[in-house]
Write a protein that holds these residues in place. Structure first.
Motif, PDB file in Angstrom:
ATOM      1  N   GLU A 254     -42.897  79.206  -8.698  1.00 27.23           N
ATOM      2  CA  GLU A 254     -41.822  78.573  -8.260  1.00 27.23           C
ATOM      3  C   GLU A 254     -41.172  79.172  -7.509  1.00 27.23           C
ATOM      4  O   GLU A 254     -41.203  80.644  -6.818  1.00 27.23           O
ATOM      5  N   SER A 255     -40.520  78.497  -5.712  1.00 27.18           N
ATOM      6  CA  SER A 255     -39.747  79.176  -4.581  1.00 27.18           C
ATOM      7  C   SER A 255     -38.244  79.748  -5.092  1.00 27.18           C
ATOM      8  O   SER A 255     -38.249  79.047  -4.946  1.00 27.18           O
ATOM      9  N   ILE A 256     -38.407  81.017  -4.743  1.00 30.68           N
ATOM     10  CA  ILE A 256     -37.747  81.515  -4.657  1.00 30.68           C
ATOM     11  C   ILE A 256     -37.236  82.653  -3.025  1.00 30.68           C
ATOM     12  O   ILE A 256     -37.802  82.832  -2.555  1.00 30.68           O
ATOM     13  N   ASN A 257     -35.328  82.879  -2.800  1.00 29.50           N
ATOM     14  CA  ASN A 257     -35.680  83.719  -1.355  1.00 29.50           C
ATOM     15  C   ASN A 257     -34.566  84.825  -2.164  1.00 29.50           C
ATOM     16  O   ASN A 257     -34.060  84.622  -3.714  1.00 29.50           O
ATOM     17  N   HIS A 258     -33.898  85.524  -1.395  1.00 25.80           N
ATOM     18  CA  HIS A 258     -32.804  85.989  -1.607  1.00 25.80           C
ATOM     19  C   HIS A 258     -31.572  86.235  -2.534  1.00 25.80           C
ATOM     20  O   HIS A 258     -30.872  86.299  -3.139  1.00 25.80           O
ATOM     21  N   TYR A 259     -31.229  84.278  -1.389  1.00 25.52           N
ATOM     22  CA  TYR A 259     -30.067  83.736  -2.422  1.00 25.52           C
ATOM     23  C   TYR A 259     -30.307  83.840  -3.875  1.00 25.52           C
ATOM     24  O   TYR A 259     -29.893  83.329  -4.709  1.00 25.52           O
ATOM     25  N   THR A 260     -31.692  83.131  -4.175  1.00 24.16           N
ATOM     26  CA  THR A 260     -31.843  83.511  -5.348  1.00 24.16           C
ATOM     27  C   THR A 260     -31.141  84.761  -5.987  1.00 24.16           C
ATOM     28  O   THR A 260     -31.309  84.300  -7.740  1.00 24.16           O
ATOM     29  N   VAL A 261     -32.099  85.516  -5.781  1.00 24.68           N
ATOM     30  CA  VAL A 261     -32.002  86.976  -6.643  1.00 24.68           C
ATOM     31  C   VAL A 261     -30.280  87.053  -6.929  1.00 24.68           C
ATOM     32  O   VAL A 261     -30.500  87.745  -7.697  1.00 24.68           O
ATOM     33  N   LEU A 262     -29.631  87.353  -5.828  1.00 23.63           N
ATOM     34  CA  LEU A 262     -28.953  87.083  -6.059  1.00 23.63           C
ATOM     35  C   LEU A 262     -27.367  85.934  -7.044  1.00 23.63           C
ATOM     36  O   LEU A 262     -26.930  86.795  -7.465  1.00 23.63           O
ATOM     37  N   ARG A 263     -27.830  84.760  -7.411  1.00 21.66           N
ATOM     38  CA  ARG A 263     -27.673  84.009  -8.032  1.00 21.66           C
ATOM     39  C   ARG A 263     -27.703  84.401  -9.509  1.00 21.66           C
ATOM     40  O   ARG A 263     -27.056  84.116 -10.423  1.00 21.66           O
ATOM     41  N   THR A 264     -29.038  84.579  -9.694  1.00 25.37           N
ATOM     42  CA  THR A 264     -29.362  84.533 -10.491  1.00 25.37           C
ATOM     43  C   THR A 264     -28.288  86.352 -11.501  1.00 25.37           C
ATOM     44  O   THR A 264     -28.153  86.343 -13.023  1.00 25.37           O
ATOM     45  N   ILE A 265     -28.143  87.661 -10.189  1.00 24.82           N
ATOM     46  CA  ILE A 265     -27.674  88.161 -11.014  1.00 24.82           C
ATOM     47  C   ILE A 265     -26.237  87.925 -10.478  1.00 24.82           C
ATOM     48  O   ILE A 265     -24.954  88.734 -11.962  1.00 24.82           O
ATOM     49  N   GLU A 266     -25.082  86.958 -10.660  1.00 28.45           N
ATOM     50  CA  GLU A 266     -24.395  86.867 -10.670  1.00 28.45           C
ATOM     51  C   GLU A 266     -23.746  86.035 -11.440  1.00 28.45           C
ATOM     52  O   GLU A 266     -23.130  86.367 -12.009  1.00 28.45           O
ATOM     53  N   ALA A 267     -25.094  84.600 -12.354  1.00 21.95           N
ATOM     54  CA  ALA A 267     -25.448  84.358 -13.388  1.00 21.95           C
ATOM     55  C   ALA A 267     -25.300  85.511 -14.607  1.00 21.95           C
ATOM     56  O   ALA A 267     -24.962  85.635 -15.885  1.00 21.95           O
ATOM     57  N   SER A 268     -25.400  86.308 -14.399  1.00 22.78           N
ATOM     58  CA  SER A 268     -25.912  87.751 -15.765  1.00 22.78           C
ATOM     59  C   SER A 268     -24.751  87.739 -16.157  1.00 22.78           C
ATOM     60  O   SER A 268     -24.625  88.255 -17.253  1.00 22.78           O
ATOM     61  N   TYR A 269     -23.280  87.271 -14.956  1.00 20.94           N
ATOM     62  CA  TYR A 269     -22.459  88.542 -15.345  1.00 20.94           C
ATOM     63  C   TYR A 269     -21.037  87.140 -15.658  1.00 20.94           C
ATOM     64  O   TYR A 269     -20.127  87.382 -15.388  1.00 20.94           O
ATOM     65  N   GLY A 270     -21.918  85.472 -15.553  1.00 21.59           N
ATOM     66  CA  GLY A 270     -21.194  85.018 -15.086  1.00 21.59           C
ATOM     67  C   GLY A 270     -19.979  84.625 -14.573  1.00 21.59           C
ATOM     68  O   GLY A 270     -18.839  83.570 -14.138  1.00 21.59           O
ATOM     69  N   LEU A 271     -20.675  84.460 -13.129  1.00 24.16           N
ATOM     70  CA  LEU A 271     -20.015  84.721 -11.374  1.00 24.16           C
ATOM     71  C   LEU A 271     -20.315  83.254 -10.703  1.00 24.16           C
ATOM     72  O   LEU A 271     -21.616  83.333 -11.240  1.00 24.16           O
TER      73      LEU A 271
END
Length: 288
Positions: A254-271
């Motif tokens: 799947e196509s990802i970028n820096h924003y996808t990585v940031l969103r994944t980190i945020e989601a880990s902590y319910g942000l």
């Protein structure tokens, strides 16, 4: 064959009569496909390390054997892309969900109190630190010192990230339980492959972070390895891998970028997602 179909139909009818809804099986010979996780795991620790200016196809088994090993141990994203060129706006984008008007490597970039990952984490009662190799002192705000350059240290640009979060890489703990919730690691201008070879960066990553990568697998933690940008092409495709606990090894297209990585980190902590990350879905298919 007819007898088997009759038996299956009778069984389905019996279940339906009992109020059980069944899905039709169209090909029992096909292997099961594991569904995507419902959520990103809530990691105790995430460490993200950013390297420099190499296209994904340059990170080969011969040039970068340790990077290749990490990819085989975890999730390798084969369609991962940076946001732009040159370096600095990509660092800002990964940390804050936007390039914030930064279009060059000029220093300093003072971005005030705009929303960013460090501020989000601290506001939620979590912790954040950015570890910069060769930075002369904790809390340093200068632009250049030897092999250290502020353009690769995005957290220092935001006034709502405390100076205590801006530290030297030499203070990166060997007892990984002492790590903050999220750490960003910036190797210096040689170790990150900007001024030195791919092999230099490969050796640095193995010697400095392999022990954390192996520890993370059994301690509910994650290592993210990525690049700021490629070698300057319009494609801007980069190497990105996740290694650690809950990771389902394999290649993900799947196509990802820096924003996808940031969103994944945020989601880990319910942000919530900020800026460009708000329109991205977190990565869910790489977890087991």
């Amino acid at each position: 064959m007819i007898r088997k179909r009759i038996v299956a139909a009778l069984a389905a009818a019996t279940l339906a009569a009992a109020g059980v809804v069944t899905a039709a099986v169209t090909n029992t010979a096909e292997p099961d496909v594991a569904p995507a996780a419902a959520a990103v795991p809530a990691f105790d620790h995430i460490v993200l390390v950013m390297f420099e200016n190499k296209k994904a196809s340059s990170i080969t088994s011969s040039a970068a054997p340790y990077f290749t090993s990490l990819a085989s141990q975890g999730a390798k994203f084969t369609s991962s892309f940076a946001i732009t060129h040159p370096s600095q706006p990509n660092y800002v984008a990964l940390f804050s969900g936007a390039t914030q008007g930064v279009t060059s490597d000029s220093c300093p970039a003072n971005l005030g109190s705009k929303a960013n990952l460090g501020q989000q984490l601290i506001g939620a009662g979590k912790t954040f630190k950015g570890y910069s190799e060769s930075m002369p002192s904790d809390g340093y705000t200068g632009c250049v010192s030897g092999n250290y350059q502020r353009k690769h240290n995005s957290w220092v640009d935001f006034s709502n990230v405390p100076a205590a979060s801006n530290v030297r890489y030499s203070s990166f703990p060997t007892d990984y339980t002492k790590l903050p919730t999220v750490s960003f690691v910036t190797p210096n201008m040689c170790s990150d492959m900007h001024d030195c070879s791919i092999g230099t960066g490969d050796t640095w990553l193995k010697s400095h972070l392999d022990s954390y990568a192996q520890w993370a697998k059994t301690h509910n933690s994650l290592l993210i390895v990525t690049f700021d940008e490629d070698s300057g092409t319009s494609v801007n495709q980069i190497y990105t891998t996740f290694t650690g606990a809950h990771v389902k090894p394999g290649s993900y297209s799947e196509s990802i970028n820096h924003y996808t990585v940031l969103r994944t980190i945020e989601a880990s902590y319910g942000l919530p997602g900020i800026a460009g990350a708000a329109s991205k879905s977190p990565i869910l298919d790489a977890w087991q």
